[in-house]
Structure formats: C-alpha cells, structure tokens
Design a protein around this motif. Structure first.
Motif, short mmCIF file in Angstrom:
data_model
loop_
_atom_site.label_atom_id
_atom_site.label_comp_id
_atom_site.label_asym_id
_atom_site.label_seq_id
_atom_site.Cartn_x
_atom_site.Cartn_y
_atom_site.Cartn_z
N UNK A 43 14.86 21.99 -30.11
CA UNK A 43 15.80 22.75 -30.92
C UNK A 43 16.66 21.73 -31.67
N UNK A 44 17.41 22.19 -32.68
CA UNK A 44 18.20 21.24 -33.47
C UNK A 44 19.13 20.44 -32.56
N UNK A 45 19.06 19.12 -32.72
CA UNK A 45 19.80 18.19 -31.89
C UNK A 45 20.46 17.15 -32.79
N UNK A 46 21.67 16.75 -32.46
CA UNK A 46 22.36 15.74 -33.26
C UNK A 46 21.87 14.34 -32.88
N UNK A 47 21.57 13.55 -33.90
CA UNK A 47 21.17 12.16 -33.71
C UNK A 47 22.13 11.26 -34.48
N UNK A 48 22.53 10.17 -33.84
CA UNK A 48 23.49 9.25 -34.46
C UNK A 48 22.75 8.13 -35.20
N UNK A 49 23.22 7.81 -36.40
CA UNK A 49 22.62 6.74 -37.20
C UNK A 49 23.03 5.38 -36.64
N UNK A 50 22.05 4.60 -36.19
CA UNK A 50 22.30 3.28 -35.62
C UNK A 50 22.26 2.18 -36.67
N UNK A 51 21.37 2.32 -37.65
CA UNK A 51 21.27 1.31 -38.70
C UNK A 51 20.68 1.93 -39.96
N UNK A 52 20.98 1.31 -41.08
CA UNK A 52 20.51 1.80 -42.39
C UNK A 52 20.45 0.61 -43.34
N UNK A 53 19.29 0.38 -43.90
CA UNK A 53 19.15 -0.73 -44.84
C UNK A 53 17.93 -0.50 -45.73
N UNK A 54 17.87 -1.16 -46.87
CA UNK A 54 16.70 -1.02 -47.76
C UNK A 54 15.45 -1.51 -47.05
N UNK A 55 14.38 -0.73 -47.15
CA UNK A 55 13.12 -1.13 -46.52
C UNK A 55 12.54 -2.33 -47.25
N UNK A 56 11.96 -3.27 -46.49
CA UNK A 56 11.28 -4.39 -47.12
C UNK A 56 9.93 -4.59 -46.46
N UNK A 57 8.97 -5.03 -47.25
CA UNK A 57 7.61 -5.18 -46.75
C UNK A 57 7.38 -6.53 -46.07
N UNK A 58 8.38 -7.43 -46.17
CA UNK A 58 8.21 -8.76 -45.59
C UNK A 58 8.51 -8.79 -44.10
N UNK A 59 9.25 -7.84 -43.63
CA UNK A 59 9.62 -7.80 -42.22
C UNK A 59 10.52 -6.61 -41.99
N UNK A 60 10.92 -6.41 -40.74
CA UNK A 60 11.72 -5.24 -40.42
C UNK A 60 13.14 -5.64 -40.07
N UNK A 61 13.94 -4.61 -39.83
CA UNK A 61 15.32 -4.77 -39.43
C UNK A 61 16.10 -5.61 -40.45
N UNK A 62 16.80 -6.64 -39.98
CA UNK A 62 17.73 -7.35 -40.86
C UNK A 62 17.13 -8.60 -41.49
N UNK A 63 15.82 -8.81 -41.30
CA UNK A 63 15.18 -9.98 -41.89
C UNK A 63 14.83 -9.72 -43.35
N UNK A 64 14.98 -10.75 -44.17
CA UNK A 64 14.50 -10.67 -45.56
C UNK A 64 15.08 -9.49 -46.32
N UNK A 65 16.36 -9.20 -46.16
CA UNK A 65 16.96 -8.05 -46.84
C UNK A 65 16.95 -8.22 -48.35
N UNK A 66 16.82 -9.47 -48.83
CA UNK A 66 16.76 -9.67 -50.27
C UNK A 66 15.47 -9.14 -50.85
N UNK A 67 14.49 -8.83 -50.00
CA UNK A 67 13.23 -8.25 -50.46
C UNK A 67 13.25 -6.73 -50.40
N UNK A 68 14.39 -6.16 -50.02
CA UNK A 68 14.46 -4.71 -49.83
C UNK A 68 14.35 -3.94 -51.12
N UNK A 69 13.88 -2.69 -51.00
CA UNK A 69 13.75 -1.80 -52.15
C UNK A 69 14.87 -0.78 -52.06
N UNK A 70 15.79 -0.81 -53.03
CA UNK A 70 17.00 -0.01 -52.96
C UNK A 70 16.78 1.48 -52.84
#
Length: 324
Positions: A43-70
């Motif tokens: 049933x509908x459940x509240x989820x808290x946002x832990x992180x948010x950043x532009x996706x990048x194909x070079x790696x995940x999470x906080x690596x290579x954020x300059x490669x992110x797609x806005x």
C-alpha cells in the motif's frame, strides 16, 4: 484481500503505459511473502530521499559528477516510517516491475508516475530509480525541487512479467532498450548472470542518442565479463566537438570519439536496423531453442522493434516477446 480488489481508476497515471496498473494490477499478496516477510510497499508508503544527483554513465553515486546528465536524475530512497513489527516486512520489487510515485501538487492535483528501480535492497527497504525530467512536466518540476530528507509516497510493485531462471536447456534472452528505459532491465540481466545454474545467453542491445546519454554504460561494461553476455550500443545522433569529422554527425573515426570508447566496447553510430538485429541473432535462433525478447522504451520504439522481430521471422512457437 487480493490487491486487484484494492485498485481503482485513481491508481492509473493516465500516460498510456504498456503495463497499466488497471490491466496487470499490483503483484498479488499471495506472492508478497519472502522468507516469512510481507511487502512494505503493498500500500502507499512514505520513502525518504537519501541522495539525488545527475546520472552519469562513468560510474555511480558521487564519482565523476562532472559527467552527469542534468535532465536525468538518480534518486535513492529508503522507507521513512517502519511499520509495527518491522522485522516482518521487506521491500519486494521483482526485477522488471515498477513502483508508482504519488504526489499532491500545490494546485491540488494528484500526480501519479511509474518508475522502474534498477537497484533494490529488500531488507534495508531501499531502492534507486532514474528519472528523465520532462521540461514542462508537473511531476518533473516536483522531483527537481526535491531535497535530501524529503518524503515521497510509493506503491507497488506493478508488472506482468517475472523472469524465471532456466536450468534445463539453452535459452536466448534479447534485451532491447531505448534510452533511460534500460533501468527496468538491469536487475533482470543481473539475476541471470549471477545465477550459475541459468543456461541463458543474454544479448543486450542498448539504443541511445549519443555517448553522453548512454545510461548505465558502466553497468554494461561490468556485465561484459560474463561468458554468456554480449552487448551492443547504438547511437542515433552522435556528434563530435568542433566538427572534427567535418560532417553533420560523427563518423566514429575521429581521435576524440575513439578515445571515448572503452576496451572491447561494441558501439555503432546508427539506429538499430533490421540488418543489425539479423546479425545479432544470427546463429542463435532456431526451432529448438527458446528465445525471449524483452523490449523497454516508448510505445513507438516497442512497436518498431516488435515489427522487426516479426519481419525477420525470429518469432516462433518458442519465442516470447515481453514489453516493459
């Protein structure tokens, strides 16, 4: 109570999804128990946002954020409020299934949008999704304004196809995706490759605009280490800086493009064509081998690829075409 009995027209997002919740429903309660645990998202459940950043194909999470797609964001959520007897619950979202995000906008309008988690931690009750922001979309404006710590409602899982492992005979699994829709297939492919008893061979075909929009490209590179996996990337509109190729679009021969490619990466500068699909499937499909085509993308993309499959007579009694 069966979850189909809990569904009303208000659960439909109105976007004409292939797997509309009104047609396929939420996954039934009888299947929502894993090792004695109940599904926290039934049933509908509240989820808290832990992180948010532009996706990048070079790696995940906080690596290579300059490669992110806005315009494409990677969002990581965790269940906000644990139910009573929390140890009896888990987050159960089968690979290929969707979750429905619900949000009431300042105008009073209730917005519903389905998203496909590409990563799930069932016991921690966390998941990650990719969101392709639409310039004038009301839900996109809401998501763009989301801050870490904010809560959003989700319900699910929604879907009609659940992959079952193949331990008896060879099987071909063709995964054909368009753009960000590849996210809905990542966990399916991962489950196949991680199962040493699954005799399936995966042929992944990822169609993108260009390398900068090659979502989950690093994941495809990691998958390539498996003996039963082959990937091909098709770029419809690749350009190079300063017109190095002296043509409207990159030819693939300039130094800039060649340096962008990874070791043994199979990249084609064209749309996926009939001849391409024929070459990919050549020698793999016969009357005695089961084949599954999993197609994820826009409605037009799914229809076009399905027509190619039928035109090439790849469809047979042992062929299953799945639209995600």
């Amino acid at each position: 109570m069966d979850q189909m009995d809990m569904i009303s027209e208000n659960d439909c997002c109105g976007n004409g999804c292939v797997n509309c919740v009104l047609n396929v429903g939420f996954r039934k309660t009888s299947n929502d128990i894993l090792d004695g645990k109940y599904n926290v998202i039934s049933d509908y459940q509240k989820f808290r946002l832990l992180s948010k950043y532009p996706h990048n194909h070079m790696g995940s999470d906080k690596d290579n954020l300059d490669c992110g797609i806005g315009e494409v964001l990677e969002l990581h959520f965790r269940v906000s409020e644990l139910p009573i007897n929390a140890e009896d619950f888990a987050l159960l979202i089968p690979p290929g299934y969707h979750v429905m995000m619900r949000q009431q906008l300042p105008t009073g309008q209730v917005c519903l949008r389905p998203y496909s988690p590409f990563w799930v931690d069932s016991l921690a009750m966390e998941f990650k999704i990719l969101v392709n922001l639409a310039p004038d979309g009301p839900m996109s404006r809401f998501i763009k304004g989301l801050q870490v710590g904010d809560c959003v409602e989700f319900r699910g899982p929604i879907g009609a196809y659940e992959y079952s492992s193949n331990t008896k005979a060879e099987r071909n699994v063709f995964v054909i995706t368009q753009g960000v829709a590849i996210a809905s297939t990542i966990r399916i492919v991962n489950d196949i490759l991680d199962n040493e008893e699954d005799f399936s061979h995966v042929f992944q075909v990822a169609c993108y605009k260009d390398l900068d929009h090659a979502f989950n490209r690093n994941v495809l590179r990691d998958f390539n280490k498996y003996w039963n996996y082959t990937s091909s990337i098709y770029l419809a509109h690749q350009r190079c800086p300063d017109d190095m190729c002296k043509t409207a679009e990159c030819t693939g021969k300039c130094t800039w493009f060649l340096k962008k490619l990874w070791y043994k990466e199979n990249v084609h500068l064209s749309r996926l064509s009939e001849s391409n699909l024929s070459d990919i499937s050549k020698g793999s499909i016969d009357s005695s081998t089961e084949s599954v085509f999993i197609i994820a993308g826009s409605k037009n993309f799914q229809e076009s690829v399905t027509k190619l499959i039928k035109k090439l007579t790849l469809e047979s009694l042992k062929t299953n075409i799945v639209l995600l």
